[in-house]
Design a protein around this motif. Structure first.
Motif, PDB file in Angstrom:
ATOM      1  N   ARG A  86      -9.455 -68.793 -14.743  1.00  0.00           N
ATOM      2  CA  ARG A  86     -10.156 -69.016 -13.607  1.00  0.00           C
ATOM      3  C   ARG A  86     -10.954 -68.039 -13.106  1.00  0.00           C
ATOM      4  O   ARG A  86     -10.660 -67.045 -13.319  1.00  0.00           O
ATOM      5  CB  ARG A  86      -8.573 -68.841 -12.502  1.00  0.00           C
ATOM      6  CG  ARG A  86      -7.698 -69.988 -12.629  1.00  0.00           C
ATOM      7  CD  ARG A  86      -8.031 -71.365 -12.534  1.00  0.00           C
ATOM      8  NE  ARG A  86      -6.985 -72.259 -13.401  1.00  0.00           N
ATOM      9  CZ  ARG A  86      -7.163 -73.443 -13.312  1.00  0.00           C
ATOM     10  NH1 ARG A  86      -8.372 -74.049 -12.916  1.00  0.00           N
ATOM     11  NH2 ARG A  86      -6.179 -74.166 -14.045  1.00  0.00           N
ATOM     12  N   TYR A 101       0.212 -51.393  -8.796  1.00  0.00           N
ATOM     13  CA  TYR A 101      -0.332 -51.645  -7.318  1.00  0.00           C
ATOM     14  C   TYR A 101      -0.919 -53.051  -6.961  1.00  0.00           C
ATOM     15  O   TYR A 101      -0.750 -53.604  -6.085  1.00  0.00           O
ATOM     16  CB  TYR A 101      -1.006 -50.420  -6.692  1.00  0.00           C
ATOM     17  CG  TYR A 101      -0.805 -50.344  -5.397  1.00  0.00           C
ATOM     18  CD1 TYR A 101       0.256 -50.081  -4.662  1.00  0.00           C
ATOM     19  CD2 TYR A 101      -1.941 -50.740  -4.510  1.00  0.00           C
ATOM     20  CE1 TYR A 101       0.281 -49.807  -3.069  1.00  0.00           C
ATOM     21  CE2 TYR A 101      -2.011 -50.688  -3.062  1.00  0.00           C
ATOM     22  CZ  TYR A 101      -0.808 -50.099  -2.623  1.00  0.00           C
ATOM     23  OH  TYR A 101      -0.689 -50.213  -1.282  1.00  0.00           O
ATOM     24  N   THR A 102      -1.798 -53.303  -8.062  1.00  0.00           N
ATOM     25  CA  THR A 102      -2.860 -54.446  -7.989  1.00  0.00           C
ATOM     26  C   THR A 102      -2.033 -55.620  -8.760  1.00  0.00           C
ATOM     27  O   THR A 102      -2.730 -56.710  -8.758  1.00  0.00           O
ATOM     28  CB  THR A 102      -4.232 -54.178  -8.400  1.00  0.00           C
ATOM     29  OG1 THR A 102      -4.197 -54.013  -9.948  1.00  0.00           O
ATOM     30  CG2 THR A 102      -4.780 -53.220  -7.739  1.00  0.00           C
ATOM     31  N   GLY A 103      -1.062 -55.441  -9.215  1.00  0.00           N
ATOM     32  CA  GLY A 103      -0.340 -56.566 -10.069  1.00  0.00           C
ATOM     33  C   GLY A 103      -1.245 -57.052 -11.171  1.00  0.00           C
ATOM     34  O   GLY A 103      -1.398 -58.205 -11.545  1.00  0.00           O
ATOM     35  N   GLU A 104      -1.776 -56.056 -12.101  1.00  0.00           N
ATOM     36  CA  GLU A 104      -2.337 -56.364 -13.359  1.00  0.00           C
ATOM     37  C   GLU A 104      -3.829 -57.132 -13.121  1.00  0.00           C
ATOM     38  O   GLU A 104      -4.406 -57.725 -13.656  1.00  0.00           O
ATOM     39  CB  GLU A 104      -1.562 -57.337 -14.308  1.00  0.00           C
ATOM     40  CG  GLU A 104      -0.394 -56.263 -14.776  1.00  0.00           C
ATOM     41  CD  GLU A 104       0.491 -57.232 -15.506  1.00  0.00           C
ATOM     42  OE1 GLU A 104       1.005 -58.278 -15.261  1.00  0.00           O
ATOM     43  OE2 GLU A 104       1.087 -56.683 -16.648  1.00  0.00           O
ATOM     44  N   THR A 137      -9.665 -60.487  -9.318  1.00  0.00           N
ATOM     45  CA  THR A 137      -8.790 -61.706  -9.118  1.00  0.00           C
ATOM     46  C   THR A 137      -9.334 -62.813  -8.590  1.00  0.00           C
ATOM     47  O   THR A 137     -10.388 -63.075  -8.076  1.00  0.00           O
ATOM     48  CB  THR A 137      -7.657 -61.348  -7.988  1.00  0.00           C
ATOM     49  OG1 THR A 137      -6.789 -62.400  -7.928  1.00  0.00           O
ATOM     50  CG2 THR A 137      -8.382 -61.036  -6.550  1.00  0.00           C
ATOM     51  N   ALA A 138      -8.655 -63.841  -9.190  1.00  0.00           N
ATOM     52  CA  ALA A 138      -9.341 -65.480  -8.850  1.00  0.00           C
ATOM     53  C   ALA A 138      -8.731 -66.030  -7.600  1.00  0.00           C
ATOM     54  O   ALA A 138      -9.091 -66.868  -6.967  1.00  0.00           O
ATOM     55  CB  ALA A 138      -8.852 -66.460  -9.992  1.00  0.00           C
ATOM     56  N   SER A 139      -7.727 -65.138  -6.771  1.00  0.00           N
ATOM     57  CA  SER A 139      -7.147 -65.169  -5.536  1.00  0.00           C
ATOM     58  C   SER A 139      -8.063 -64.995  -4.617  1.00  0.00           C
ATOM     59  O   SER A 139      -8.492 -63.607  -4.146  1.00  0.00           O
ATOM     60  CB  SER A 139      -5.756 -64.704  -5.531  1.00  0.00           C
ATOM     61  OG  SER A 139      -5.214 -64.904  -4.281  1.00  0.00           O
ATOM     62  N   PRO A 140      -8.176 -65.925  -3.740  1.00  0.00           N
ATOM     63  CA  PRO A 140      -8.897 -65.552  -2.373  1.00  0.00           C
ATOM     64  C   PRO A 140      -8.314 -64.969  -1.382  1.00  0.00           C
ATOM     65  O   PRO A 140      -8.682 -64.382  -0.282  1.00  0.00           O
ATOM     66  CB  PRO A 140      -9.406 -67.079  -1.743  1.00  0.00           C
ATOM     67  CG  PRO A 140      -8.437 -67.899  -2.130  1.00  0.00           C
ATOM     68  CD  PRO A 140      -7.908 -67.501  -3.552  1.00  0.00           C
ATOM     69  N   VAL A 141      -6.724 -64.907  -1.524  1.00  0.00           N
ATOM     70  CA  VAL A 141      -5.649 -64.408  -0.452  1.00  0.00           C
ATOM     71  C   VAL A 141      -5.312 -63.035  -0.607  1.00  0.00           C
ATOM     72  O   VAL A 141      -4.540 -62.388   0.158  1.00  0.00           O
ATOM     73  CB  VAL A 141      -4.841 -65.626  -0.215  1.00  0.00           C
ATOM     74  CG1 VAL A 141      -5.340 -66.673   0.567  1.00  0.00           C
ATOM     75  CG2 VAL A 141      -3.982 -65.903  -1.380  1.00  0.00           C
ATOM     76  N   PHE A 142      -5.634 -62.544  -2.014  1.00  0.00           N
ATOM     77  CA  PHE A 142      -5.040 -61.256  -2.345  1.00  0.00           C
ATOM     78  C   PHE A 142      -6.033 -60.163  -1.600  1.00  0.00           C
ATOM     79  O   PHE A 142      -7.455 -60.314  -1.833  1.00  0.00           O
ATOM     80  CB  PHE A 142      -5.051 -61.080  -3.714  1.00  0.00           C
ATOM     81  CG  PHE A 142      -4.497 -59.723  -4.061  1.00  0.00           C
ATOM     82  CD1 PHE A 142      -3.549 -59.077  -3.468  1.00  0.00           C
ATOM     83  CD2 PHE A 142      -4.691 -59.386  -5.318  1.00  0.00           C
ATOM     84  CE1 PHE A 142      -3.165 -57.808  -3.848  1.00  0.00           C
ATOM     85  CE2 PHE A 142      -4.027 -58.004  -6.002  1.00  0.00           C
ATOM     86  CZ  PHE A 142      -3.123 -57.447  -5.248  1.00  0.00           C
ATOM     87  N   PRO A 143      -5.513 -59.190  -0.744  1.00  0.00           N
ATOM     88  CA  PRO A 143      -6.459 -58.232  -0.072  1.00  0.00           C
ATOM     89  C   PRO A 143      -6.773 -57.222  -1.118  1.00  0.00           C
ATOM     90  O   PRO A 143      -6.370 -56.089  -1.205  1.00  0.00           O
ATOM     91  CB  PRO A 143      -5.598 -57.670   0.830  1.00  0.00           C
ATOM     92  CG  PRO A 143      -4.446 -57.769   0.280  1.00  0.00           C
ATOM     93  CD  PRO A 143      -4.145 -58.943  -0.410  1.00  0.00           C
ATOM     94  N   ALA A 196      -6.198 -53.323  -1.378  1.00  0.00           N
ATOM     95  CA  ALA A 196      -5.145 -52.685  -2.444  1.00  0.00           C
ATOM     96  C   ALA A 196      -6.046 -51.490  -3.243  1.00  0.00           C
ATOM     97  O   ALA A 196      -5.233 -50.522  -3.373  1.00  0.00           O
ATOM     98  CB  ALA A 196      -4.745 -53.580  -3.208  1.00  0.00           C
TER      99      ALA A 196
END
Lengths: 483, 483
Positions: free
Chosen positions: A228, A256-259, A300-306, A310
């Motif tokens: 992604r 902290y950032t989840g890889e 990240t591919a996520s639009p909702v992870f701040p 972080a």
């Protein structure tokens, strides 16, 4: 019969065999013009210049199949070549002129992008950056990335199991391969190209060709994993007072950032100074010099992870604890590019200073700081003024531990002396610490002695047994990787 | 001389050779008590029962090395065995009694946990769940996970390149291997065990042993990648009205959560009904039955990613669009376990109904819905009332497309008929769609015919060449994977 007569007779017979092959290959696939051929005869680092009567430039897998079958029949060795960016002369023919260069550059079709399957199938001669752009256009990402992305070709990337700047999150080139198409030394077509994530049906023979530097087969096409696309990228350039803190900083960042951490690249102050001196338009990114820097990138591919919050919070914590003393953040765009220049253009700065003796070493990440310290002390004691340039993919335990000639020395003379007198101590140290003398560059022609010295004997014996079984006539890239 | 005499003479000679070996192996490593030996002679699925004079149970790698060297010298074949959970009888000796079983169960030391390096080095006989617990105790996670975690051993996991329920995020067993120690068929010790993330020094020979089901060497120890421990887990059980929507749902989930999706498991209504009927204490997790379900699990090591919110929002969006019609969320603990039971206990429900004919098929994820529909139609047309049980790792394109005998039929008879008459159509369909007849179970003894039928000829030839070169006396697990 005198040996010299034998040798010349054999050389002539070799020429006859080459003639036979060249006559049988369609004319438009053969280049004998030595002005053109010359471009294929010197390796990227200019270690050596070989000789070849011709360069063969097939357009299709079937062309490759026929060429290999012809060469197998007549006993003519082939040297496969992609973007010719090997650091170990893995794609350069020998000086005898009895080998033909096989360039894969015209096999550059993109066969399929299967977006729901997250896969891309392309031919060996595709330039890496073209494949990155193809994935991007499909709304996805090819996570293989390295400095030579504009010229290296995917067939070469796979044949050397390329590493690069995103290994931490996505793995080596090998880890991105779903399927492979290759021509075996007898001209048979190995077709295991299906882009399947799971396919446990017998020996995974494609693994054998990955990293074999063209000695067991000619890779003609590959199906690669895509991922992604990252929609958020945060890049940081950090000053680190103590190199021992590297592993702790990486662990904290990953936790902290989840890889999300894609890159964790080390830059020594030596290397940064050399670069800033060589490229006067570049600016130091921080307020004051420091012994060690890290270029950290989170995606990240996520639009909702701040993500930016972080990373900012993480840096605050690390600075409060004194693990990091200064830093700057970029979120994409020109700011990000400016930070990456400071990491990726170090090799150019070395070239501007006469080039470096390169030691592409890996150890466990737990031992990397100790290795850098001990190896640096060793260079200080023995190098007679050599200048350290240390940088690399420390998140993977891989450091480019390079040494540039002292100011005033003749680089070529110094480098030859260093390689002979000091480099073995550096490799001894790495191996004694459970590390490797070759992290990502491969063996090629240049590191055969090192493999003999440090390789596990059973492994070397197994390599020979495999080479003999798969390529009994030794026609694929002879003299590389295995003796 | 009559052939039968020859054969009996050979059999006697074989017995003599076995005697010689058994006498030379230290007594405490040999079990000849047939009551004990019997436990090692029947495969997990009870396809077959072999024969063996003894089981050898080495305690150390050096024991293994000596045993293999002895067997090589005297021409006695060995059948390596781990947790004996193969679905393809890969660890079961033949009926002739001329092979010895080599159990790795006593090689169960954990040699090292290197937390900063994210690695774990352990011996082949370690049970998978023990390694998971070891990683957990070190504050990290071993992401290899499969239904038989309580009994399968890591050596077997690697020898079959095990898949499981976390492949989507972390890859197959192969992808988790940093280093390997193994004994080669001539008794040499292959030591490439260093837990290095980058080590491009010649052919990556360890790749050849991964997935080779013990036919090219005996894996004695492995260095595995660990990952940061997940601190958030969200599990969802979703009702999907149209199977075509699977790939779209997966893509949306991966994009929205930034590849936090660890598992994306399909459960057909057929399978769920069969399980609920077989296990009366279990409850349907949703308000009404649906044709298709997905068990989706998202995990992150980050404490700051709002994972539960993200998954909730995602589900709302998917429900608004009608891609999902119902669903329930669990965030860890007993609720989560209750959802996983619905996926992982399906094989038990099949056993309670007389067992199933299993088709461990993979296709690209883009074609998976079409495969399930077409293969289901095919079973409806040809199975004479067979009951479908379809579930599996659809995020990886892998579906366990199983068929249970009709109520009232004799399961064994029906299954034999189905395997002969209908299974070939299912495999033909998968392969015609670019898929594989064997996604994660391997070949063993059971799928040799399928490999002959569907395997690329150049691949099979290459497999044979490799087997002959590496194990010329054919002493390691003969009759498995390669003929």
């Amino acid at each position: 019969m005198p040996a010299c007569y034998e040798a010349s007779r054999c050389a002539e017979a070799g020429m006859d065999r080459i003639d036979t092959v060249l006559k049988a290959v369609p004319e438009d696939l053969v280049t004998t013009d030595q002005d053109v051929v010359a471009r294929y005869l010197t390796d990227f680092r200019k270690y050596m210049t070989g000789a070849s009567r011709a360069v063969l430039r097939p357009r299709t897998t079937e062309d490759v199949r026929r060429i290999v079958a012809l060469c197998a029949e007549h006993g003519v060795p082939l040297v496969p070549q992609g973007g010719n960016t090997s650091y170990c002369a893995a794609a350069t023919p020998g000086v005898a002129g009895d080998e033909l260069v096989l360039s894969l550059e015209r096999l550059n079709a993109i066969r399929e992008v299967d977006a729901p399957n997250l896969s891309l199938t392309a031919e060996a001669g595709c330039v890496l950056s073209v494949l990155q752009e193809t994935a991007d256009a499909a709304g996805l990402m090819l996570p293989l990335d390295l400095g030579s992305r504009q010229s290296c070709q995917i067939g070469g990337n796979l044949s050397t199991n390329a590493g690069g700047v995103s290994v931490l999150k996505y793995g080596m080139a090998r880890d991105l391969v779903l399927g492979l198409e290759a021509v075996l030394p007898d001209g048979q077509l190995l077709d295991v190209l299906q882009p399947l994530r799971k396919n446990n049906t017998g020996y995974d023979v494609k693994q054998l060709l990955l990293g074999a530097e063209g000695t067991l087969g000619i890779i003609t096409a590959v199906s690669l994993k895509l991922v992604r696309k990252s929609v958020q990228t945060v890049t940081a350039f950090l000053a680190i007072p103590e190199i021992d803190a590297l592993t702790q900083i990486l662990a904290r960042a990953q936790a902290y950032t989840g890889e999300c951490i894609t890159s964790f690249e080390y830059v020594s102050d030596h290397s940064l100074r050399m670069l800033l001196a060589a490229r006067s338009e570049l600016r130091h990114p921080l307020t004051a010099p420091n012994p060690h820097y890290v270029l950290l990138e989170a995606q990240t591919a996520s639009p909702v992870f701040p993500l930016e919050d972080a990373v900012s919070q993480l840096l605050e914590q690390l600075m409060e604890e004194g693990l990091v003393t200064d830093g700057t953040l970029a979120s994409g765009g020109a700011q990000r590019d400016a930070l990456w220049v400071l990491r990726e253009h170090i090799p150019e700065a070395e070239v501007a200073n006469g080039g470096s003796v390169k030691h592409d070493v890996s150890v466990t990440t737990s031992r990397l700081p100790a290795f850098v310290k001990e190896a640096s002390a060793l260079v200080e004691d023995h190098s007679e003024g050599g200048r350290l340039s240390i940088y690399g993919h420390v998140g993977d335990g891989n450091v480019h531990f390079n040494v540039v000639a002292p100011v005033g020395a003749v680089p070529a003379t110094y480098k030859a002396w260093f390689e002979r007198e000091v480099s073995p101590r550096i490799y001894d140290l790495a191996v004694a610490m459970g590390g490797s003398f070759g992290a990502e560059y491969g063996i090629g022609r240049v590191k055969l002695d090192l493999l003999d010295r440090y390789g596990n004997p059973a492994k070397i014996a197994l390599m020979r047994a495999i080479k003999t079984a798969v390529d009994p006539k030794n026609i694929l890239n002879p003299g590389k990787v295995v003796r």
